[in-house]
Design a protein around this motif. Structure first.
Motif, PDB file in Angstrom:
ATOM      1  N   UNK A  18     -36.681 -12.107 -14.137  1.00 22.08           N
ATOM      2  CA  UNK A  18     -36.252 -13.392 -13.119  1.00 22.08           C
ATOM      3  C   UNK A  18     -34.819 -13.188 -12.574  1.00 22.08           C
ATOM      4  N   UNK A  19     -33.599 -13.383 -13.902  1.00 20.63           N
ATOM      5  CA  UNK A  19     -32.418 -13.748 -13.951  1.00 20.63           C
ATOM      6  C   UNK A  19     -31.867 -12.474 -13.138  1.00 20.63           C
ATOM      7  N   UNK A  20     -32.180 -10.780 -13.007  1.00 26.37           N
ATOM      8  CA  UNK A  20     -32.077 -10.241 -12.495  1.00 26.37           C
ATOM      9  C   UNK A  20     -31.983 -10.332 -10.635  1.00 26.37           C
ATOM     10  N   UNK A  21     -33.130 -10.864 -10.570  1.00 19.69           N
ATOM     11  CA  UNK A  21     -34.341 -11.071  -9.558  1.00 19.69           C
ATOM     12  C   UNK A  21     -32.746 -12.136  -8.961  1.00 19.69           C
ATOM     13  N   UNK A  22     -32.742 -13.235  -9.477  1.00 20.83           N
ATOM     14  CA  UNK A  22     -31.682 -13.481  -8.542  1.00 20.83           C
ATOM     15  C   UNK A  22     -30.600 -13.335  -7.812  1.00 20.83           C
ATOM     16  N   UNK A  23     -30.078 -12.802  -8.985  1.00 20.16           N
ATOM     17  CA  UNK A  23     -28.711 -11.769  -8.377  1.00 20.16           C
ATOM     18  C   UNK A  23     -28.830 -11.133  -7.126  1.00 20.16           C
ATOM     19  N   UNK A  24     -30.044  -9.585  -7.387  1.00 15.73           N
ATOM     20  CA  UNK A  24     -29.629  -8.793  -6.283  1.00 15.73           C
ATOM     21  C   UNK A  24     -30.690  -9.064  -5.454  1.00 15.73           C
ATOM     22  N   UNK A  25     -31.057 -10.626  -5.266  1.00 11.41           N
ATOM     23  CA  UNK A  25     -32.618 -11.153  -4.076  1.00 11.41           C
ATOM     24  C   UNK A  25     -31.278 -10.733  -2.861  1.00 11.41           C
ATOM     25  N   UNK A  26     -30.639 -11.146  -2.746  1.00 12.93           N
ATOM     26  CA  UNK A  26     -29.627 -11.382  -1.178  1.00 12.93           C
ATOM     27  C   UNK A  26     -29.140  -9.417  -0.704  1.00 12.93           C
ATOM     28  N   UNK A  27     -30.017  -8.277  -2.029  1.00 14.46           N
ATOM     29  CA  UNK A  27     -29.237  -7.703  -1.313  1.00 14.46           C
ATOM     30  C   UNK A  27     -30.261  -6.261  -1.438  1.00 14.46           C
ATOM     31  N   UNK A  28     -32.132  -6.774  -1.525  1.00 15.45           N
ATOM     32  CA  UNK A  28     -32.411  -5.613  -1.565  1.00 15.45           C
ATOM     33  C   UNK A  28     -33.706  -6.891  -0.599  1.00 15.45           C
ATOM     34  N   UNK A  29     -35.087  -5.537  -0.705  1.00 12.11           N
ATOM     35  CA  UNK A  29     -35.815  -6.034   0.742  1.00 12.11           C
ATOM     36  C   UNK A  29     -36.815  -6.520  -0.310  1.00 12.11           C
ATOM     37  N   UNK A  30     -37.977  -7.231  -0.143  1.00 10.45           N
ATOM     38  CA  UNK A  30     -39.543  -8.287  -0.340  1.00 10.45           C
ATOM     39  C   UNK A  30     -40.544  -6.985   0.408  1.00 10.45           C
ATOM     40  N   UNK A  31     -40.378  -6.018   0.005  1.00 11.66           N
ATOM     41  CA  UNK A  31     -41.278  -5.338   0.829  1.00 11.66           C
ATOM     42  C   UNK A  31     -42.724  -5.458   0.342  1.00 11.66           C
ATOM     43  N   UNK A  32     -43.592  -5.269   1.402  1.00 11.74           N
ATOM     44  CA  UNK A  32     -44.340  -5.783   1.929  1.00 11.74           C
ATOM     45  C   UNK A  32     -46.238  -5.222   1.270  1.00 11.74           C
ATOM     46  N   UNK A  33     -46.937  -6.002   0.901  1.00 14.39           N
ATOM     47  CA  UNK A  33     -47.840  -5.291   0.497  1.00 14.39           C
ATOM     48  C   UNK A  33     -48.871  -5.637   1.529  1.00 14.39           C
ATOM     49  N   UNK A  34     -49.817  -4.139   1.480  1.00 14.05           N
ATOM     50  CA  UNK A  34     -51.806  -4.131   2.286  1.00 14.05           C
ATOM     51  C   UNK A  34     -52.437  -3.659   2.010  1.00 14.05           C
ATOM     52  N   UNK A  35     -53.435  -5.018   2.271  1.00 12.70           N
ATOM     53  CA  UNK A  35     -55.011  -4.648   1.550  1.00 12.70           C
ATOM     54  C   UNK A  35     -55.473  -3.918   2.315  1.00 12.70           C
ATOM     55  N   UNK A  36     -55.979  -2.764   1.632  1.00 15.03           N
ATOM     56  CA  UNK A  36     -57.253  -1.400   2.288  1.00 15.03           C
ATOM     57  C   UNK A  36     -57.954  -1.334   1.870  1.00 15.03           C
TER      58      UNK A  36
END
Length: 318
Positions: A18-36
């Motif tokens: 979670x701490x790493x997520x806060x650091x990298x969030x401005x630089x990475x995409x929140x990639x989508x999830x799709x239901x198939x």
């Protein structure tokens, strides 16, 4: 991995991720999830949750771990060095380019041209470091030591696992209620990070090529062991040994299932037919486990499938 490679002493936990997520969030995409619907694949059962991580910067999940290393560890500004079958190198090259850092990427001769082109696209210096990943690693390690540069390990480093683990945090927020996640395994950085992030919240299944069973053989032996590596996914799932950090988290992994090269190629074609997405062999491995019957969901089981990479040239399936 061999004993010449350095490893951190302890794996991350959910708080570290979670701490790493806060650091990298401005630089990475929140990639989508799709239901198939399962019926779209000719199967019965509940819909599948696909995490489209191939839409991440540089074409794979590895950008997360790259940014975690470059932003959290000291010394990156002097320059960074990485050894890679291709995807990790592209991710480090991308992150370094965005942060204004010089990157030196060592790749083995088996790396695909598509992945080499990605690395060059981001302005990194690329070196062919031998026939195998370990050859490239040893050459990169010597270069980093000689010049005092920061090494970024592809899978067996605390910050790498922290970054990759953010995939799991995102996925479970986007698709609550999943019972099982299917995740491809190479050196183990991805499944290790997800294991730390999702520990106790979901069943986690590793999927490996029969020609590169690093986790599978380590679980059988009770410790990381060297395995022979070959096959269609060798440039992305072709680590010779599971990372020590990831193996220390294997108690959170239900099991590893093995799939054939033929099943991986068939899954690539099916993903194209159903989703109109061209993923690389390693990116198709997780679905191959279901389509080939190596993993059979229970009635009503809600399964997530990670499509983790798409660094491939255009593929002609027919």
């Amino acid at each position: 991995m061999t004993t010449t490679e350095a490893v951190a002493s302890a794996p991350p936990d959910r708080n570290a991720i979670r701490a790493a997520e806060a650091v990298i969030r401005p630089h990475v995409r929140r990639t989508p999830v799709v239901e198939v619907a399962a019926a779209d694949f000719g199967l019965d059962g509940a819909p599948f949750s696909f995490k489209l991580e191939f839409m991440q910067h540089s074409g794979t999940f590895k950008a997360r771990g790259a940014f975690a290393n470059l932003l959290i560890r000291p010394g990156a500004a002097r320059g960074v060095v990485a050894a890679s079958g291709g995807n990790h190198g592209a991710a480090v090259a991308y992150a370094a380019h965005k942060l204004g850092i010089k990157a030196h990427i060592y790749v083995p001769r088996i790396s695909s041209q598509a992945k080499i082109n990605r690395i060059l696209q981001y302005g990194a210096e690329i070196v062919i470091g031998g026939d195998s990943y370990i050859d490239a690693y040893n050459a990169s390690h010597a270069f980093a030591a000689e010049h005092g540069l920061l090494e970024v390990h592809a899978y067996d480093m605390f910050e790498t696992l922290c970054g990759q683990g953010t995939v799991g945090l995102e996925w479970l927020e986007q698709a609550p209620g999943l019972d099982t996640l299917l995740v491809a395994v190479g050196g183990g950085g991805l499944i290790g990070g997800i294991a730390a992030a999702a520990a106790g919240r979901v069943r986690l299944i590793g999927v490996e090529p029969e020609n590169a069973p690093t986790l599978h053989n380590a679980i059988e032996a009770g410790r990381p062991v060297d395995v022979p590596v070959s096959g269609v996914a060798a440039d992305s799932l072709g680590a010779r040994r599971i990372g020590s950090l990831s193996f220390s988290l294997s108690g959170f992994i239900d099991r590893s299932v093995l799939v054939t090269d033929e099943a991986i190629i068939a899954a690539q074609k099916t993903i194209w037919d159903v989703l109109r997405v061209a993923v690389e062999p390693g990116g198709a491995a997780a679905l191959a486990a279901v389509l080939s019957g190596r993993y059979v969901p229970a009635p009503g089981e809600k399964v997530g499938v990670l499509l983790c990479g798409a660094n491939t040239t255009a593929v002609k399936f027919d």
